[in-house]
Design a protein around this motif. Sequence first.
Motif, short mmCIF file in Angstrom:
data_model
loop_
_atom_site.label_atom_id
_atom_site.label_comp_id
_atom_site.label_asym_id
_atom_site.label_seq_id
_atom_site.Cartn_x
_atom_site.Cartn_y
_atom_site.Cartn_z
N LYS A 22 0.86 -1.09 -0.24
CA LYS A 22 0.23 -0.48 -0.11
C LYS A 22 0.99 1.16 0.31
O LYS A 22 1.61 1.54 0.81
N LEU A 31 1.88 4.82 1.42
CA LEU A 31 1.40 5.59 2.23
C LEU A 31 1.96 6.84 2.18
O LEU A 31 2.95 7.38 1.75
N GLY A 46 -1.40 9.86 5.38
CA GLY A 46 -1.40 9.03 6.93
C GLY A 46 -2.88 8.96 7.29
O GLY A 46 -3.21 7.83 7.74
N SER A 82 -5.77 8.12 6.46
CA SER A 82 -7.21 7.42 6.55
C SER A 82 -6.39 6.18 6.32
O SER A 82 -6.59 5.26 6.65
N LEU A 83 -5.11 5.88 5.89
CA LEU A 83 -4.57 5.03 5.50
C LEU A 83 -4.32 4.03 7.28
O LEU A 83 -4.30 3.07 7.98
N ALA A 90 0.69 14.86 -6.43
CA ALA A 90 -0.07 13.76 -5.37
C ALA A 90 0.30 14.17 -4.29
O ALA A 90 -0.29 14.34 -3.28
N GLY A 145 -11.64 17.62 7.67
CA GLY A 145 -11.40 17.57 8.69
C GLY A 145 -10.72 18.50 9.82
O GLY A 145 -11.81 20.03 9.67
N ARG A 178 -0.92 16.90 7.43
CA ARG A 178 -0.73 16.06 6.81
C ARG A 178 -1.35 15.09 5.64
O ARG A 178 -0.53 14.64 4.64
N GLY A 179 -2.64 15.38 5.35
CA GLY A 179 -2.85 14.62 4.60
C GLY A 179 -2.96 16.00 3.06
O GLY A 179 -2.80 16.73 2.97
N THR A 180 -3.20 15.01 2.01
CA THR A 180 -3.04 14.83 0.20
C THR A 180 -3.73 15.07 -0.07
O THR A 180 -4.52 14.15 0.08
N SER A 188 -6.15 11.94 -0.50
CA SER A 188 -8.06 11.72 -0.45
C SER A 188 -8.36 11.38 -1.63
O SER A 188 -9.19 10.35 -1.50
N ALA A 246 -7.16 8.77 -3.86
CA ALA A 246 -6.55 7.58 -4.37
C ALA A 246 -7.62 6.47 -3.24
O ALA A 246 -8.52 6.08 -3.49
N LEU A 264 -7.61 2.11 -10.20
CA LEU A 264 -6.38 2.06 -10.02
C LEU A 264 -5.05 0.67 -9.64
O LEU A 264 -6.47 0.20 -8.94
N GLU A 310 -0.22 0.62 -9.10
CA GLU A 310 0.08 2.01 -10.31
C GLU A 310 -0.39 3.28 -8.05
O GLU A 310 -1.04 3.32 -7.89
N LEU A 367 -0.43 6.98 -7.99
CA LEU A 367 -1.38 8.55 -8.76
C LEU A 367 -0.27 9.51 -8.05
O LEU A 367 0.22 9.60 -7.18
N GLY A 369 -15.80 19.67 11.15
CA GLY A 369 -14.62 18.43 10.82
C GLY A 369 -15.45 17.03 10.56
O GLY A 369 -13.96 16.36 9.99
C1 LIG Z 1 -10.65 12.82 11.87
C2 LIG Z 1 -10.92 12.60 10.70
C3 LIG Z 1 -11.58 13.73 10.41
C4 LIG Z 1 -11.27 13.51 8.43
N1 LIG Z 1 -12.58 14.41 8.08
C5 LIG Z 1 -12.40 14.84 6.26
C6 LIG Z 1 -13.13 15.19 6.06
O1 LIG Z 1 -14.54 16.06 6.68
N2 LIG Z 1 -13.38 15.16 4.28
C7 LIG Z 1 -12.02 14.42 3.99
O2 LIG Z 1 -12.26 14.62 2.86
N3 LIG Z 1 -11.29 13.39 4.24
C8 LIG Z 1 -11.03 13.11 5.94
N4 LIG Z 1 -10.60 13.16 6.30
C9 LIG Z 1 -8.99 11.90 5.93
C10 LIG Z 1 -8.22 13.12 5.37
O3 LIG Z 1 -9.12 13.86 4.06
C11 LIG Z 1 -6.95 11.82 4.57
O4 LIG Z 1 -5.69 13.00 4.13
C12 LIG Z 1 -7.17 11.23 3.10
O5 LIG Z 1 -8.01 10.62 2.79
C13 LIG Z 1 -5.95 10.53 2.19
O6 LIG Z 1 -4.69 11.43 2.14
P1 LIG Z 1 -4.00 10.80 2.69
O7 LIG Z 1 -3.18 11.43 1.99
O8 LIG Z 1 -3.75 11.24 4.41
O9 LIG Z 1 -3.83 9.84 2.40
P2 LIG Z 1 -3.14 8.30 3.37
O10 LIG Z 1 -3.84 7.92 4.17
O11 LIG Z 1 -1.88 7.69 3.08
O12 LIG Z 1 -3.54 6.96 1.68
C14 LIG Z 1 -5.33 7.15 2.22
C15 LIG Z 1 -5.42 5.80 0.53
O13 LIG Z 1 -5.00 5.73 -0.91
C16 LIG Z 1 -3.78 5.30 -1.37
N5 LIG Z 1 -2.87 6.42 -2.01
C17 LIG Z 1 -2.38 7.32 -1.14
N6 LIG Z 1 -1.63 8.37 -1.68
C18 LIG Z 1 -2.08 7.48 -2.37
C19 LIG Z 1 -1.22 8.19 -4.18
N7 LIG Z 1 -0.41 9.02 -4.76
N8 LIG Z 1 -1.23 6.95 -5.20
C20 LIG Z 1 -1.54 5.81 -4.91
N9 LIG Z 1 -2.83 5.55 -3.35
C21 LIG Z 1 -2.21 6.57 -3.17
C22 LIG Z 1 -3.13 4.12 -0.15
O14 LIG Z 1 -2.55 3.59 -0.02
C23 LIG Z 1 -4.25 3.80 0.92
O15 LIG Z 1 -5.04 3.45 0.79
C24 LIG Z 1 -10.39 12.95 7.89
C25 LIG Z 1 -9.68 11.77 8.36
C26 LIG Z 1 -9.53 11.69 10.16
C27 LIG Z 1 -8.78 10.99 10.69
#
Ligand SMILES: Cc1cc2nc3c(=O)[nH]c(=O)nc-3n(C[C@H](O)[C@H](O)[C@H](O)COP(=O)(O)OP(=O)(O)OC[C@H]3O[C@@H](n4cnc5c(N)ncnc54)[C@H](O)[C@@H]3O)c2cc1C
Length: 291
Positions: free
Chosen positions: A29, A31, A34, A36-37, A74, A102, A109-111, A115, A117, A161, A165, A167, A191
Amino acid sequence: MKPPRFDYHAPTTIDQAVELLARYGGDAKVLAGGQSLMPMLNFRLSRPAALVDVNRIPALAYVREENGILAFGAMTRQRTIEFSPLVAQRLPLLREATRWVGHLPIRSRGTIGGSIAHADPSAEYPAVLTALDGEVIVQGPKGRRTLKPGALFETYLTTSLAPDELLVEVRLPTTPTGAGYAFEEFARRHGDFAIVGIAALVVRDGARCTSARLASAGAGPVPVRLRAAEEILERDGLSDAAVEAAAARAAELVTPDSDIHASAEYRRHLTGVLTARALRRAVERSEGPLR
Ligand SMILES: Cc1cc2nc3c(=O)[nH]c(=O)nc-3n(C[C@H](O)[C@H](O)[C@H](O)COP(=O)(O)OP(=O)(O)OC[C@H]3O[C@@H](n4cnc5c(N)ncnc54)[C@H](O)[C@@H]3O)c2cc1C
């Protein structure tokens, strides 16, 4: 709970990341932020053999303007998008949508790639991608391909995907001068993920609407482009009556499911209410300079 054991890799180039994903044959997977993951690993809803941490790949974090497009690496953090002057000027709908994601630590941290993917149907970025008919670029062992939202989002938390692959880029068209925009959503607490969200953009020429863009979040397994509602505005203009008609049509276009947060009927009702609200704000903004 703690996550199950996994191998950990931190590549520094896109090619290395793709090579690692391929090496695990679908059992690794990516990362990103992180946000959501990691909860999914901690709850053991996901048990990959390896994590490929792409946080150390500088080539994945940028915001660039290219011929009417804003291109986002990404790994661009949601907080970077929230405070980017370029996004504020060229893509204010995305900035407004970001403020609904959120809380501050999550956006730090979130990207954008994570979001999209992750493909949560209630998430804001997939809805903006759908409304603006943007695209994503993904890279796998056989090279790169470009996907439109309709080809990307398949169902709840599922995209087209392949597991090997990555993103790499999100591409969104910039906002035409004088266009109005709004992102409206309803959630139980600030949030929280949206119960329903609506992205709206209108381009006007006097009383005419030359282009309308509408998409919903949270009203079905994937974000929905509300094309028949857009057509009402493009045909009838931006009067109150046209806005009401478009909102009523939007509610008919979605096929929400019921869950513990809300019934399907309530989500459909919210789709109409929030579409009207988003359109009214978008029309108001379209009369003056973008703010
Ligand atoms: C308390 C809380 C509240 C939240 N509220 C919201 C909200 O209101 N709205 C919202 O949109 N989100 C919300 N989120 C989620 C947040 O936006 C995350 O940042 C987002 O969903 C995932 O982004 P990430 O960069 O953290 O990805 P990760 O958690 O690292 O990855 C998420 C998934 O995508 C895959 N992935 C990640 N990057 C790539 C890539 N480049 N290519 C292929 N696969 C990939 C990973 O393998 C995993 O399966 C919340 C999260 C929390 C903990």
